[in-house]
Write a protein that holds these residues in place. Structure first.
Motif, PDB file in Angstrom:
ATOM      1  N   MET A   1      -2.376  19.476   9.147  1.00 51.16           N
ATOM      2  CA  MET A   1      -3.445  18.474   9.085  1.00 51.16           C
ATOM      3  C   MET A   1      -2.880  17.173   8.519  1.00 51.16           C
ATOM      4  O   MET A   1      -1.827  17.141   7.912  1.00 51.16           O
ATOM      5  CB  MET A   1      -4.588  18.949   8.195  1.00 51.16           C
ATOM      6  CG  MET A   1      -5.374  20.146   8.762  1.00 51.16           C
ATOM      7  SD  MET A   1      -6.910  20.402   7.866  1.00 51.16           S
ATOM      8  CE  MET A   1      -6.325  20.510   6.207  1.00 51.16           C
ATOM      9  N   THR A   2      -3.650  16.097   8.667  1.00 48.04           N
ATOM     10  CA  THR A   2      -3.240  14.797   8.160  1.00 48.04           C
ATOM     11  C   THR A   2      -3.006  14.842   6.664  1.00 48.04           C
ATOM     12  O   THR A   2      -2.068  14.241   6.145  1.00 48.04           O
ATOM     13  CB  THR A   2      -4.319  13.755   8.499  1.00 48.04           C
ATOM     14  OG1 THR A   2      -4.556  13.774   9.896  1.00 48.04           O
ATOM     15  CG2 THR A   2      -3.901  12.383   8.076  1.00 48.04           C
ATOM     16  N   THR A   3      -3.814  15.594   5.922  1.00 47.04           N
ATOM     17  CA  THR A   3      -3.696  15.617   4.470  1.00 47.04           C
ATOM     18  C   THR A   3      -2.388  16.204   4.010  1.00 47.04           C
ATOM     19  O   THR A   3      -1.904  15.874   2.937  1.00 47.04           O
ATOM     20  CB  THR A   3      -4.849  16.428   3.879  1.00 47.04           C
ATOM     21  OG1 THR A   3      -4.891  17.711   4.519  1.00 47.04           O
ATOM     22  CG2 THR A   3      -6.182  15.733   4.093  1.00 47.04           C
ATOM     23  N   ALA A   4      -1.775  17.083   4.818  1.00 51.21           N
ATOM     24  CA  ALA A   4      -0.534  17.724   4.382  1.00 51.21           C
ATOM     25  C   ALA A   4       0.663  16.822   4.583  1.00 51.21           C
ATOM     26  O   ALA A   4       1.730  17.092   4.039  1.00 51.21           O
ATOM     27  CB  ALA A   4      -0.333  19.038   5.135  1.00 51.21           C
ATOM     28  N   ARG A   5       0.532  15.798   5.383  1.00 49.33           N
ATOM     29  CA  ARG A   5       1.698  14.982   5.705  1.00 49.33           C
ATOM     30  C   ARG A   5       1.701  13.667   4.963  1.00 49.33           C
ATOM     31  O   ARG A   5       2.622  12.874   5.133  1.00 49.33           O
ATOM     32  CB  ARG A   5       1.730  14.721   7.214  1.00 49.33           C
ATOM     33  CG  ARG A   5       1.926  15.968   8.051  1.00 49.33           C
ATOM     34  CD  ARG A   5       2.237  15.575   9.480  1.00 49.33           C
ATOM     35  NE  ARG A   5       1.141  14.835  10.085  1.00 49.33           N
ATOM     36  CZ  ARG A   5       0.156  15.406  10.772  1.00 49.33           C
ATOM     37  NH1 ARG A   5       0.114  16.717  10.884  1.00 49.33           N
ATOM     38  NH2 ARG A   5      -0.791  14.680  11.312  1.00 49.33           N
ATOM     39  N   ARG A  33      -9.031   8.504  -3.487  1.00 46.37           N
ATOM     40  CA  ARG A  33      -9.259   7.687  -4.686  1.00 46.37           C
ATOM     41  C   ARG A  33      -9.251   6.190  -4.371  1.00 46.37           C
ATOM     42  O   ARG A  33      -9.650   5.386  -5.216  1.00 46.37           O
ATOM     43  CB  ARG A  33      -8.177   7.997  -5.719  1.00 46.37           C
ATOM     44  CG  ARG A  33      -8.173   9.433  -6.201  1.00 46.37           C
ATOM     45  CD  ARG A  33      -9.494   9.797  -6.851  1.00 46.37           C
ATOM     46  NE  ARG A  33      -9.508  11.141  -7.405  1.00 46.37           N
ATOM     47  CZ  ARG A  33      -9.190  11.442  -8.652  1.00 46.37           C
ATOM     48  NH1 ARG A  33      -8.872  10.483  -9.499  1.00 46.37           N
ATOM     49  NH2 ARG A  33      -9.193  12.690  -9.063  1.00 46.37           N
ATOM     50  N   VAL A  34      -8.790   5.794  -3.178  1.00 46.32           N
ATOM     51  CA  VAL A  34      -8.781   4.397  -2.752  1.00 46.32           C
ATOM     52  C   VAL A  34      -8.869   4.372  -1.231  1.00 46.32           C
ATOM     53  O   VAL A  34      -8.320   5.246  -0.556  1.00 46.32           O
ATOM     54  CB  VAL A  34      -7.513   3.661  -3.237  1.00 46.32           C
ATOM     55  CG1 VAL A  34      -6.252   4.257  -2.625  1.00 46.32           C
ATOM     56  CG2 VAL A  34      -7.595   2.164  -2.926  1.00 46.32           C
ATOM     57  N   VAL A  35      -9.600   3.391  -0.701  1.00 46.75           N
ATOM     58  CA  VAL A  35      -9.769   3.246   0.740  1.00 46.75           C
ATOM     59  C   VAL A  35      -9.203   1.893   1.156  1.00 46.75           C
ATOM     60  O   VAL A  35      -9.647   0.845   0.666  1.00 46.75           O
ATOM     61  CB  VAL A  35     -11.253   3.352   1.146  1.00 46.75           C
ATOM     62  CG1 VAL A  35     -11.404   3.168   2.656  1.00 46.75           C
ATOM     63  CG2 VAL A  35     -11.832   4.694   0.730  1.00 46.75           C
ATOM     64  N   LEU A  36      -8.225   1.919   2.047  1.00 44.12           N
ATOM     65  CA  LEU A  36      -7.604   0.701   2.578  1.00 44.12           C
ATOM     66  C   LEU A  36      -8.146   0.465   3.984  1.00 44.12           C
ATOM     67  O   LEU A  36      -8.158   1.377   4.813  1.00 44.12           O
ATOM     68  CB  LEU A  36      -6.088   0.848   2.609  1.00 44.12           C
ATOM     69  CG  LEU A  36      -5.414   1.279   1.297  1.00 44.12           C
ATOM     70  CD1 LEU A  36      -3.906   1.361   1.485  1.00 44.12           C
ATOM     71  CD2 LEU A  36      -5.766   0.343   0.164  1.00 44.12           C
ATOM     72  N   SER A 197       2.134   0.068  -1.899  1.00 44.26           N
ATOM     73  CA  SER A 197       1.634  -0.290  -3.225  1.00 44.26           C
ATOM     74  C   SER A 197       0.529   0.653  -3.674  1.00 44.26           C
ATOM     75  O   SER A 197       0.499   1.094  -4.841  1.00 44.26           O
ATOM     76  CB  SER A 197       1.115  -1.736  -3.192  1.00 44.26           C
ATOM     77  OG  SER A 197       0.561  -2.090  -4.433  1.00 44.26           O
ATOM     78  N   ALA A 198      -0.385   1.010  -2.780  1.00 42.20           N
ATOM     79  CA  ALA A 198      -1.477   1.918  -3.144  1.00 42.20           C
ATOM     80  C   ALA A 198      -0.959   3.318  -3.429  1.00 42.20           C
ATOM     81  O   ALA A 198      -1.426   3.988  -4.365  1.00 42.20           O
ATOM     82  CB  ALA A 198      -2.518   1.944  -2.025  1.00 42.20           C
ATOM     83  N   ARG A 199       0.001   3.786  -2.645  1.00 37.92           N
ATOM     84  CA  ARG A 199       0.557   5.128  -2.889  1.00 37.92           C
ATOM     85  C   ARG A 199       1.257   5.185  -4.245  1.00 37.92           C
ATOM     86  O   ARG A 199       1.163   6.190  -4.959  1.00 37.92           O
ATOM     87  CB  ARG A 199       1.522   5.492  -1.770  1.00 37.92           C
ATOM     88  CG  ARG A 199       0.853   5.697  -0.423  1.00 37.92           C
ATOM     89  CD  ARG A 199       1.843   5.957   0.682  1.00 37.92           C
ATOM     90  NE  ARG A 199       2.492   7.257   0.537  1.00 37.92           N
ATOM     91  CZ  ARG A 199       3.382   7.744   1.401  1.00 37.92           C
ATOM     92  NH1 ARG A 199       3.749   7.007   2.448  1.00 37.92           N
ATOM     93  NH2 ARG A 199       3.917   8.929   1.211  1.00 37.92           N
ATOM     94  N   LYS A 200       1.922   4.119  -4.595  1.00 41.47           N
ATOM     95  CA  LYS A 200       2.587   4.079  -5.905  1.00 41.47           C
ATOM     96  C   LYS A 200       1.552   4.044  -7.029  1.00 41.47           C
ATOM     97  O   LYS A 200       1.708   4.716  -8.056  1.00 41.47           O
ATOM     98  CB  LYS A 200       3.485   2.842  -5.968  1.00 41.47           C
ATOM     99  CG  LYS A 200       4.278   2.725  -7.265  1.00 41.47           C
ATOM    100  CD  LYS A 200       5.191   1.500  -7.234  1.00 41.47           C
ATOM    101  CE  LYS A 200       5.973   1.378  -8.537  1.00 41.47           C
ATOM    102  NZ  LYS A 200       6.862   0.178  -8.520  1.00 41.47           N
ATOM    103  N   VAL A 210      -4.976   8.375  -0.936  1.00 39.33           N
ATOM    104  CA  VAL A 210      -5.047   7.090  -0.239  1.00 39.33           C
ATOM    105  C   VAL A 210      -5.521   7.327   1.191  1.00 39.33           C
ATOM    106  O   VAL A 210      -4.924   8.124   1.924  1.00 39.33           O
ATOM    107  CB  VAL A 210      -3.677   6.387  -0.230  1.00 39.33           C
ATOM    108  CG1 VAL A 210      -3.774   5.050   0.501  1.00 39.33           C
ATOM    109  CG2 VAL A 210      -3.168   6.180  -1.650  1.00 39.33           C
ATOM    110  N   ALA A 211      -6.583   6.643   1.583  1.00 37.28           N
ATOM    111  CA  ALA A 211      -7.089   6.700   2.956  1.00 37.28           C
ATOM    112  C   ALA A 211      -6.965   5.322   3.579  1.00 37.28           C
ATOM    113  O   ALA A 211      -7.240   4.303   2.928  1.00 37.28           O
ATOM    114  CB  ALA A 211      -8.536   7.169   2.988  1.00 37.28           C
ATOM    115  N   VAL A 212      -6.556   5.282   4.838  1.00 39.18           N
ATOM    116  CA  VAL A 212      -6.397   4.030   5.578  1.00 39.18           C
ATOM    117  C   VAL A 212      -7.276   4.099   6.829  1.00 39.18           C
ATOM    118  O   VAL A 212      -7.185   5.063   7.600  1.00 39.18           O
ATOM    119  CB  VAL A 212      -4.931   3.788   5.975  1.00 39.18           C
ATOM    120  CG1 VAL A 212      -4.809   2.475   6.746  1.00 39.18           C
ATOM    121  CG2 VAL A 212      -4.028   3.775   4.759  1.00 39.18           C
TER     122      VAL A 212
END
Length: 778
Positions: A1-5, A33-36, A197-200, A210-212
């Motif tokens: 799934m997307t979450t695993a990668r 925790r953050v939406v881009l 930057s968001a992943r860090k 992090v969701a995009v």
């Protein structure tokens, strides 16, 4: 799934209701925790406004260059846009949301992209995928694959649709290369930097924090492994401008065009319905259609709706579709609810398929001062902007209506075309004024542009009028400006406009230009006070009185210069000069009618009458101009019928070339109010015309026939029939030279005094009421 990668990369179709539902389901499942979100980062401080109760989509982010407001770009969002759903999800869950696209400061400096900044570059991915799936319509394929399937449909849960879309986009980009322009590569580099930057920042919560949400075409680029240095190198040295950004209302109609987030959807109303009614959408849609038709007095029963649903489902089955789409429902609507007629179908497309929804933004949204003043005026005057076109009838005697009229005229002067005068509904010189209003989102840009002229609508319109007066080159420009200033109630601008008008009029010696400029001045001078509801006077003594003085001076110069200008003209020049003659005659009639200075008015009328007499009797003047001068004098009672008959006889005598005689007839009979009626009621003139026509040689007749046909074809059918009847009876058939004998239909042998006396009470009542109205209106 997307979450695993790694992070949640949610590739969407802009303005897709299926994508929007899938995004909401994926965010609920992933709980990031953050939406881009794909969008301009300058708007991050404005994102909290999306939670305001006064914010109602469709809305758009408007960014414009501070030094050049005309350079602007929009990012529109509807309630069914995945980006809007992601933004609202983040605000509702207390999660930060950020825009990660290339800043608008760079986009505006580089100039607009072909289809706007949100457009997905490269090939059309939907068309390519539809072709691979055997569909010839990208819209139909997308509806079947995404829009008609609920979130989580099939195996894989809420993330499976995004995995499938990402895989498809990767294959397309491999097939077509990166598929994008240099701009696309720069945008994707900026997105990758923001994602890093968001992943860090949220590393302790894992990549899934992090969701995009971005266009599906960009997902492979965000997965691409590039170095930080390489992405920064792509962004180095980009041009930049100072930028302002805010929220503005948007419309479904404007959303249907291809701009901003470039889906260019044809049916925003239908997509909004799919988003709001995921269960039984066909039944709900056809019920909505039936309601609209019933509102328009179209007979539709529940049985019609049931039958239409069955037909739509049968068509979907025949076409191999999982659910009836817009094409099937509209085919069923046409066949069952509209009985095969395209007229109600057009109404349904206008009202429901596209729709006239206009969004709203809260007052706390940033705005230029001029926009704030306009909003204040709209509220105080109860003149709310609307997406659909509406008619507005104003009574200028009422203070509120006069203020509305002034506002609309001022906005037109500023280039903000919210309202357009309704042709045929605005009575010149009356108290009625008609408008057609339609608020388009682009008007927000026009207001921002007009902000350079002032902070209020009145101040900006005044400054704009003064600037136009100083920069005007031709007399016609200044006269049109003067005519605009009075209904816009701009007394402070009039002194500047009047000085410019006097200067241009003094320098212009061309009679044609003077005649073209005269009607606008005469209308403004004659009706300015009535239409503005004010005296139109300023402290410096300018206003309609000063305007009348300039107009009268212009009219005097026309009187002097017109006769010599009419000599020796060819056919085209004579036709143009005849138009100048008509305009000057109308304008002088306005200037000399109802003036307090009766002596001056009589003097101007007398001089103009002398001009018409000289034109009517001068052989060196074209026949068309001579004929029109005779007609104008005759209609005004300045020439008796005997003399008119003599002049017509001379013009139609055998010694006059047929084309010249035909031109005289066109000038006398063509284009004048009630042109043919004069022949119906004056048999002597009709006889002269008939005798001339029957005497024209066959060879010459073919030369003059087009001109004669143009003249007589303009008459109303009743007038043509009456003329034909009189010609058929022949001379004297009406019982006398005046045509009032017993043989003339509608005429008796003399005056019937009894019948005339019976009309007098009604005529007196009408005249008394007209007199009373004149006293009230001044």
């Amino acid at each position: 799934m997307t979450t695993a990668r790694g992070p949640l990369l949610l590739g969407v179709r802009h303005h897709g209701p299926g994508s929007a539902r899938a995004v909401r389901a994926a965010l609920d499942a992933g709980a990031p925790r953050v939406v881009l979100i794909e969008g301009p980062p300058e708007a991050d401080p404005l994102l909290a406004l999306a939670a305001d109760r006064a914010m109602r989509p469709p809305v758009a982010l408007l960014a414009h260059a501070v030094d050049d407001p005309g350079r602007a770009v929009f990012w529109p969002l509807a309630a069914f846009s995945p980006e809007w759903v992601a933004l609202r999800w983040a605000l509702d869950h207390g999660v930060p949301a950020r825009f990660i696209d290339l800043p608008a400061a760079h986009s505006l400096a580089a100039g607009p992209a072909p289809d706007g900044p949100g457009d997905d570059g490269g090939p059309d991915p939907l068309a390519a995928l539809a072709a691979a799936a055997g569909h010839d319509s990208p819209e139909t394929w997308w509806e079947d694959a995404v829009e008609h399937r609920g979130p989580g449909t099939g195996s894989g849960g809420p993330f499976a649709p995004f995995d499938a879309v990402a895989e498809a986009m990767s294959a397309l980009r491999e097939e077509y290369g990166d598929g994008g322009s240099a701009r696309d590569r720069v945008r994707e580099a900026h997105m990758r930097l923001q994602l890093r930057s968001a992943r860090k920042e949220f590393a302790e919560h894992g990549d899934a924090a992090v969701a995009v949400v971005c266009g599906a075409w960009h997902v492979p680029a965000l997965r691409e492994r590039t170095t930080l240095a390489a992405d920064r190198a792509l962004l180095k040295g980009l041009p930049k401008v100072r930028t302002d950004i805010t929220w503005v209302p948007w419309t479904h109609r404007r959303l249907a065009r291809r701009s901003g987030y470039g889906a260019g959807i044809d049916a925003p109303g239908w997509y909004g319905h799919l988003f709001d009614a995921p269960d039984r959408p066909v039944e709900r849609w056809l019920t909505k259609v039936a309601g609209l038709l019933r509102e328009e007095d179209h007979p539709v029963s529940p049985a019609h709706v049931i039958e239409a649903v069955r037909l739509a489902e049968a068509l979907a089955a025949l076409r191999g579709r999982p659910l009836a789409g817009l094409a099937e429902t509209m085919d069923a609507v046409r066949a069952v609810l509209c009985e095969g007629s395209d007229v109600p179908v057009g109404l349904i497309k206008e009202r429901l398929v596209v729709g006239d929804v206009l969004g709203e933004v809260p007052d706390t949204a940033p705005a230029v001062p001029l926009q704030r003043d306009l909003t204040r005026l709209q509220r105080s005057l109860r003149l709310k902007p609307q997406a659909g076109e509406r008619e507005l009838d104003l009574d200028l005697r009422k203070e509120g209506d006069a203020a509305k009229s002034a506002l609309l005229h001022r906005l037109r002067l500023l280039g903000v075309g919210w309202g357009e005068p309704a042709e045929g509904r605005t009575g010149t010189g009356t108290f009625r004024e008609g408008w057609r209003l339609r608020w388009e989102p682009e008007l927000a840009v026009r207001v921002a542009e007009a902000g350079v002229w002032g902070t209020t609508v009145l101040a900006a319109a005044t400054a704009r009028a003064e600037s136009l007066a100083r920069s005007a080159v031709t007399l016609a420009e200044v006269t049109a400006l003067a005519e605009s200033c009075l209904p816009a109630a701009l007394p402070d601008a009039l002194p500047v406009v009047m000085r410019a008008l006097a200067d241009r009029a003094a320098l212009d010696t061309d009679v044609g230009r003077l005649a073209r400029a005269l009607p606008a001045l005469a209308r403004a001078a004659r009706y300015g006070d009535v239409r503005t509801g004010t005296g139109a006077k300023t402290g410096s003594g300018t206003g309609t009185a000063a305007l009348a003085e300039v107009a009268a001076g212009l009219a005097e110069r026309v009187c002097v210069g017109l006769p010599p200008a009419c000599a020796g003209l060819d056919a085209d020049g004579a036709a143009e000069m005849r138009g100048h003659l008509d305009r000057a005659h109308t304008a002088i009639g306005l200037l000399t009618g109802g003036q307090d200075r009766a002596g001056e008015a009589a003097g101007l009328r007398g001089r103009w009458e002398g001009v018409l007499h000289r034109l009517a009797e001068r052989d060196t003047v074209s026949g068309g101009i001579r004929g029109r001068a005779v007609r104008l004098l005759l209609d005004d009672g300045r020439l008796d019928r005997d003399r008119a008959a003599v002049l017509m006889g001379l013009a139609l005598s055998p010694g006059v070339p047929p084309p010249e005689a035909a031109a005289w007839m066109e000038g006398f009979l063509g284009g004048a109010p009630g042109g043919g009626l004069i022949l119906v009621h004056d048999e002597r003139l009709l006889g002269l015309v008939d005798a001339w026509l029957t005497g024209v040689a066959p060879g010459a007749f073919t030369d003059v026939l087009p001109l004669l046909r143009r003249t007589f074809s303009a008459y109303e059918p009743g007038v043509r029939r009456a003329l034909g009847e009189r010609v058929r009876r022949g001379p004297g058939g009406a019982g006398g030279p005046a045509g009032h004998g017993p043989g003339a239909p509608g005429f008796g042998p003399g005056l019937d005094e009894g019948r005339a006396d019976a009309v007098m009470p009604l005529l007196t009542l009408i005249l008394d009421r007209t007199h009373d109205l004149a006293e009230v209106t001044g």
